[in-house]
Design a protein around this motif. Structure first.
Motif, PDB file in Angstrom:
ATOM      1  N   PHE A 226      -9.314 -10.192   4.962  1.00 40.88           N
ATOM      2  CA  PHE A 226      -8.555  -9.587   3.865  1.00 40.88           C
ATOM      3  C   PHE A 226      -8.802 -10.367   2.581  1.00 40.88           C
ATOM      4  O   PHE A 226      -8.821 -11.602   2.591  1.00 40.88           O
ATOM      5  CB  PHE A 226      -7.051  -9.592   4.168  1.00 40.88           C
ATOM      6  N   TRP A 227      -9.006  -9.637   1.479  1.00 39.98           N
ATOM      7  CA  TRP A 227      -9.064 -10.227   0.144  1.00 39.98           C
ATOM      8  C   TRP A 227      -7.950  -9.631  -0.718  1.00 39.98           C
ATOM      9  O   TRP A 227      -7.659  -8.431  -0.624  1.00 39.98           O
ATOM     10  CB  TRP A 227     -10.376  -9.908  -0.574  1.00 39.98           C
ATOM     11  N   PHE A 228      -7.349 -10.450  -1.577  1.00 43.64           N
ATOM     12  CA  PHE A 228      -6.509  -9.859  -2.611  1.00 43.64           C
ATOM     13  C   PHE A 228      -7.430  -9.222  -3.645  1.00 43.64           C
ATOM     14  O   PHE A 228      -8.456  -9.804  -4.032  1.00 43.64           O
ATOM     15  CB  PHE A 228      -5.621 -10.917  -3.278  1.00 43.64           C
ATOM     16  N   ALA A 229      -7.084  -8.019  -4.096  1.00 41.72           N
ATOM     17  CA  ALA A 229      -7.950  -7.263  -5.000  1.00 41.72           C
ATOM     18  C   ALA A 229      -7.100  -6.472  -5.986  1.00 41.72           C
ATOM     19  O   ALA A 229      -5.866  -6.381  -5.857  1.00 41.72           O
ATOM     20  CB  ALA A 229      -8.856  -6.316  -4.203  1.00 41.72           C
ATOM     21  N   PHE A 230      -7.757  -5.922  -6.976  1.00 42.26           N
ATOM     22  CA  PHE A 230      -7.077  -5.028  -7.929  1.00 42.26           C
ATOM     23  C   PHE A 230      -8.077  -4.006  -8.441  1.00 42.26           C
ATOM     24  O   PHE A 230      -9.290  -4.246  -8.483  1.00 42.26           O
ATOM     25  CB  PHE A 230      -6.447  -5.812  -9.087  1.00 42.26           C
ATOM     26  N   ASP A 231      -7.551  -2.856  -8.798  1.00 36.81           N
ATOM     27  CA  ASP A 231      -8.370  -1.764  -9.326  1.00 36.81           C
ATOM     28  C   ASP A 231      -8.176  -1.707 -10.836  1.00 36.81           C
ATOM     29  O   ASP A 231      -7.057  -1.590 -11.329  1.00 36.81           O
ATOM     30  CB  ASP A 231      -7.948  -0.438  -8.684  1.00 36.81           C
ATOM     31  N   LYS A 243      -4.176  -2.114 -10.958  1.00 32.60           N
ATOM     32  CA  LYS A 243      -3.301  -1.830  -9.821  1.00 32.60           C
ATOM     33  C   LYS A 243      -3.683  -2.782  -8.693  1.00 32.60           C
ATOM     34  O   LYS A 243      -4.832  -2.794  -8.244  1.00 32.60           O
ATOM     35  CB  LYS A 243      -3.448  -0.381  -9.364  1.00 32.60           C
ATOM     36  N   ASN A 244      -2.727  -3.572  -8.232  1.00 31.32           N
ATOM     37  CA  ASN A 244      -2.997  -4.566  -7.201  1.00 31.32           C
ATOM     38  C   ASN A 244      -3.072  -3.921  -5.827  1.00 31.32           C
ATOM     39  O   ASN A 244      -2.380  -2.943  -5.533  1.00 31.32           O
ATOM     40  CB  ASN A 244      -1.908  -5.641  -7.206  1.00 31.32           C
ATOM     41  N   MET A 245      -3.893  -4.520  -4.965  1.00 32.65           N
ATOM     42  CA  MET A 245      -4.080  -4.014  -3.613  1.00 32.65           C
ATOM     43  C   MET A 245      -4.671  -5.123  -2.754  1.00 32.65           C
ATOM     44  O   MET A 245      -4.966  -6.216  -3.241  1.00 32.65           O
ATOM     45  CB  MET A 245      -5.005  -2.796  -3.612  1.00 32.65           C
ATOM     46  N   ILE A 246      -4.881  -4.838  -1.485  1.00 30.93           N
ATOM     47  CA  ILE A 246      -5.573  -5.749  -0.571  1.00 30.93           C
ATOM     48  C   ILE A 246      -6.757  -5.001   0.023  1.00 30.93           C
ATOM     49  O   ILE A 246      -6.619  -3.845   0.434  1.00 30.93           O
ATOM     50  CB  ILE A 246      -4.633  -6.249   0.541  1.00 30.93           C
ATOM     51  N   MET A 247      -7.915  -5.654   0.026  1.00 26.64           N
ATOM     52  CA  MET A 247      -9.115  -5.055   0.612  1.00 26.64           C
ATOM     53  C   MET A 247      -9.368  -5.685   1.983  1.00 26.64           C
ATOM     54  O   MET A 247      -9.317  -6.913   2.123  1.00 26.64           O
ATOM     55  CB  MET A 247     -10.323  -5.294  -0.298  1.00 26.64           C
ATOM     56  N   SER A 248      -9.622  -4.854   2.983  1.00 25.27           N
ATOM     57  CA  SER A 248      -9.889  -5.358   4.329  1.00 25.27           C
ATOM     58  C   SER A 248     -11.313  -5.027   4.740  1.00 25.27           C
ATOM     59  O   SER A 248     -11.894  -4.018   4.305  1.00 25.27           O
ATOM     60  CB  SER A 248      -8.899  -4.780   5.348  1.00 25.27           C
ATOM     61  N   PHE A 249     -11.874  -5.880   5.607  1.00 18.79           N
ATOM     62  CA  PHE A 249     -13.195  -5.650   6.176  1.00 18.79           C
ATOM     63  C   PHE A 249     -13.098  -5.861   7.680  1.00 18.79           C
ATOM     64  O   PHE A 249     -12.691  -6.934   8.138  1.00 18.79           O
ATOM     65  CB  PHE A 249     -14.224  -6.614   5.577  1.00 18.79           C
ATOM     66  N   ASP A 250     -13.431  -4.819   8.436  1.00 19.13           N
ATOM     67  CA  ASP A 250     -13.398  -4.871   9.894  1.00 19.13           C
ATOM     68  C   ASP A 250     -14.723  -5.459  10.381  1.00 19.13           C
ATOM     69  O   ASP A 250     -15.789  -4.853  10.182  1.00 19.13           O
ATOM     70  CB  ASP A 250     -13.189  -3.458  10.457  1.00 19.13           C
ATOM     71  N   VAL A 259      -5.654  -1.675   1.604  1.00 16.44           N
ATOM     72  CA  VAL A 259      -4.256  -1.779   2.027  1.00 16.44           C
ATOM     73  C   VAL A 259      -3.409  -1.681   0.766  1.00 16.44           C
ATOM     74  O   VAL A 259      -3.440  -2.575  -0.083  1.00 16.44           O
ATOM     75  CB  VAL A 259      -3.976  -3.107   2.759  1.00 16.44           C
ATOM     76  N   ASP A 260      -2.694  -0.590   0.619  1.00 19.86           N
ATOM     77  CA  ASP A 260      -1.873  -0.388  -0.573  1.00 19.86           C
ATOM     78  C   ASP A 260      -0.640  -1.274  -0.541  1.00 19.86           C
ATOM     79  O   ASP A 260      -0.085  -1.559   0.528  1.00 19.86           O
ATOM     80  CB  ASP A 260      -1.452   1.078  -0.690  1.00 19.86           C
ATOM     81  N   LEU A 261      -0.207  -1.684  -1.721  1.00 11.44           N
ATOM     82  CA  LEU A 261       0.988  -2.510  -1.862  1.00 11.44           C
ATOM     83  C   LEU A 261       2.137  -1.665  -2.390  1.00 11.44           C
ATOM     84  O   LEU A 261       1.911  -0.654  -3.076  1.00 11.44           O
ATOM     85  CB  LEU A 261       0.716  -3.671  -2.821  1.00 11.44           C
ATOM     86  N   PRO A 262       3.377  -2.053  -2.110  1.00 10.58           N
ATOM     87  CA  PRO A 262       4.519  -1.334  -2.694  1.00 10.58           C
ATOM     88  C   PRO A 262       4.478  -1.435  -4.213  1.00 10.58           C
ATOM     89  O   PRO A 262       3.867  -2.343  -4.784  1.00 10.58           O
ATOM     90  CB  PRO A 262       5.736  -2.042  -2.093  1.00 10.58           C
ATOM     91  N   GLU A 263       5.137  -0.521  -4.858  1.00  9.80           N
ATOM     92  CA  GLU A 263       5.040  -0.378  -6.308  1.00  9.80           C
ATOM     93  C   GLU A 263       5.411  -1.664  -7.052  1.00  9.80           C
ATOM     94  O   GLU A 263       4.792  -2.009  -8.060  1.00  9.80           O
ATOM     95  CB  GLU A 263       5.936   0.780  -6.770  1.00  9.80           C
ATOM     96  N   ASN A 264       6.428  -2.384  -6.561  1.00 14.76           N
ATOM     97  CA  ASN A 264       6.867  -3.580  -7.279  1.00 14.76           C
ATOM     98  C   ASN A 264       5.801  -4.676  -7.260  1.00 14.76           C
ATOM     99  O   ASN A 264       5.768  -5.538  -8.139  1.00 14.76           O
ATOM    100  CB  ASN A 264       8.175  -4.113  -6.668  1.00 14.76           C
ATOM    101  N   LEU A 265       4.904  -4.663  -6.270  1.00 12.32           N
ATOM    102  CA  LEU A 265       3.816  -5.632  -6.209  1.00 12.32           C
ATOM    103  C   LEU A 265       2.522  -5.083  -6.804  1.00 12.32           C
ATOM    104  O   LEU A 265       1.713  -5.840  -7.343  1.00 12.32           O
ATOM    105  CB  LEU A 265       3.568  -6.060  -4.762  1.00 12.32           C
ATOM    106  N   ALA A 266       2.338  -3.781  -6.706  1.00 16.43           N
ATOM    107  CA  ALA A 266       1.081  -3.176  -7.160  1.00 16.43           C
ATOM    108  C   ALA A 266       0.955  -3.154  -8.667  1.00 16.43           C
ATOM    109  O   ALA A 266      -0.163  -3.226  -9.201  1.00 16.43           O
ATOM    110  CB  ALA A 266       0.961  -1.753  -6.611  1.00 16.43           C
ATOM    111  N   ASN A 267       2.079  -3.098  -9.384  1.00 16.82           N
ATOM    112  CA  ASN A 267       2.018  -2.837 -10.824  1.00 16.82           C
ATOM    113  C   ASN A 267       2.303  -4.047 -11.699  1.00 16.82           C
ATOM    114  O   ASN A 267       2.496  -3.904 -12.899  1.00 16.82           O
ATOM    115  CB  ASN A 267       2.997  -1.713 -11.178  1.00 16.82           C
ATOM    116  N   GLN A 268       2.335  -5.240 -11.118  1.00 20.35           N
ATOM    117  CA  GLN A 268       2.523  -6.414 -11.961  1.00 20.35           C
ATOM    118  C   GLN A 268       1.201  -7.129 -12.176  1.00 20.35           C
ATOM    119  O   GLN A 268       0.165  -6.732 -11.627  1.00 20.35           O
ATOM    120  CB  GLN A 268       3.560  -7.346 -11.365  1.00 20.35           C
ATOM    121  N   SER A 269       1.187  -8.179 -12.965  1.00 23.24           N
ATOM    122  CA  SER A 269      -0.042  -8.902 -13.262  1.00 23.24           C
ATOM    123  C   SER A 269      -0.674  -9.439 -11.982  1.00 23.24           C
ATOM    124  O   SER A 269       0.000 -10.066 -11.155  1.00 23.24           O
ATOM    125  CB  SER A 269       0.239 -10.060 -14.224  1.00 23.24           C
TER     126      SER A 269
END
Length: 394
Positions: A226-231, A243-250, A259-269
């Protein structure tokens, strides 16, 4: 062991021995060495043995910026029985080194080194080092270079639990600052190195959107990196929003997923967030300022509900700066902290229910600490120590 003991029983007995004994027993006979070095035995040994978890700490000593490693057993005696770990030769020659991550007893380091070509010219090479501190073996992997200005490389590391195969994932993406100035976006280029094959190859399809940026904040859980990522998105006024998110690699299917984050985490810096793991669950660390102190909210992914993260607790410690580096197996955060007007940071363990802080007694340059969990393993036993995989072609 008696020569009359059937070979199958000998193999079962050997499988139960600790790592250090196995390394010594390889010299007893060619048959035992062949057994212990076999890929089937290495894979079965990792599954069979439930070794005690250890924590390895990397940091820069503040006096001479020398890199130091310390290992602890992750139990109730934690921080009382630490011992220094000798850095492998391959890692000692690295410049601008960092720890990429840890997985199944191996650590992955990344940096650059100079290779003398001629008497007047030196060549700088990018290299990753896979290191097993339990058996004191390491191998180097030459990393394919980035040939275009404005591009950057992010690595990921993990051991595929199905094949017991160490893997390095190299993601080439456009540097965010360069992209914002040039308004040029370039698709991802992803290359994968597996130790079993000994070479890099390109993943040709099913790559994430080119607007997504991954960071060095990463963690391995089971078969996923898993990496922390943003779009990065273009706003209505022509500017940019993220928009914050988490990227996974199988590591088994070699597929990326968001991996989408809830709105309160996705939309902050995105600069306020990083990822970790607690009890083998994916966690998001959210940093904020409370009065003059920094606090950290720990959010843990709920396995039962998709994309649901629940707040586990808040780290509220009396320091100007805190950075959670990892968690003990009992769920206590291990933190790098710095007081006001001090350049040197300290390593502490935080007890969330009582707010108690245990100073481990290790000081280092702020921002230099890394904490990773590992267990004793035989991985790399079949590799020549300090060998380098220099084939960077596809």
């Amino acid at each position: 062991m008696s020569d009359n003991t059937p070979y199958e029983i000998q193999a079962e007995i050997i499988k139960r021995l600790p790592v250090k004994s196995l390394v010594q027993f390889r010299s007893v006979s060619k048959q035992w060495k062949s057994l212990i070095d076999s890929r089937e035995f290495l894979a079965a040994y990792n599954i069979y043995h439930n070794q005690p978890q250890r924590l390895i700490v990397w940091y820069e000593y503040p006096v001479d910026t020398e890199e130091k490693y310390v290992s602890f057993v992750d139990d109730e005696t934690f921080a009382k029985q630490g011992f220094a770990v000798t850095l492998p030769v391959l890692a000692k020659v690295l410049n601008d080194s960092r720890v990429v991550g840890s997985s199944q007893g191996l650590l992955c380091l990344h940096g650059y080194y100079r290779v003398p070509r001629h008497s007047r010219h030196n060549s700088v090479r990018e290299i990753a080092v896979l290191w097993n501190p339990s058996i004191r073996k390491s191998v180097g992997v030459a990393v394919p270079g980035v040939l275009r200005w404005g591009l950057e490389t992010i690595l990921g590391f993990g051991v595929c639990p199905i094949r017991s195969d160490p893997m390095i994932v190299k993601i080439t993406q456009v540097n965010l600052n360069w992209e914002m100035r040039s308004r040029v976006s370039v698709p991802w280029v992803v290359k994968v190195f597996s130790l079993s094959k000994g070479s890099w190859r390109i993943l040709p399809c099913n790559l994430p959107n080119k607007s997504i940026k991954v960071t060095w904040s990463q963690v391995v859980i089971d078969r996923f990196i898993f990496w922390f990522a943003f779009d990065k998105m273009v706003a209505d006024d022509g500017g940019f929003s993220t928009k914050n998110m988490i990227m996974s690699f199988d590591m088994t299917t070699e597929e990326f997923r968001v991996v989408d984050l809830p709105e309160n985490l996705a939309n902050q810096s995105y600069m306020n967030l990083s990822i970790s793991k607690v009890w083998e669950s994916l966690a998001v660390l959210e940093y904020a300022t409370n009065m003059m102190n920094q606090v950290c909210n720990v959010w843990v992914k709920d396995h039962g509900v998709q994309n649901l993260f629940k707040q586990l607790f808040t780290i509220n410690a009396p320091y100007a700066s805190i950075r959670a580096l990892g968690f003990t197996k009992s769920g206590e955060p291990i933190m790098e902290v710095k007081d006001y007007y001090k350049e040197v940071a300290a390593l502490v363990v935080y007890e969330p229910s009582l707010g108690y802080i245990n100073n481990i007694g290790i000081s280092g340059n702020y921002g230099s600490f890394f904490v990773g969990s590992y267990m004793e393993t035989l991985l790399l036993l079949d590799q020549a120590d300090c060998s380098v995989y220099s084939n960077v072609n596809n």
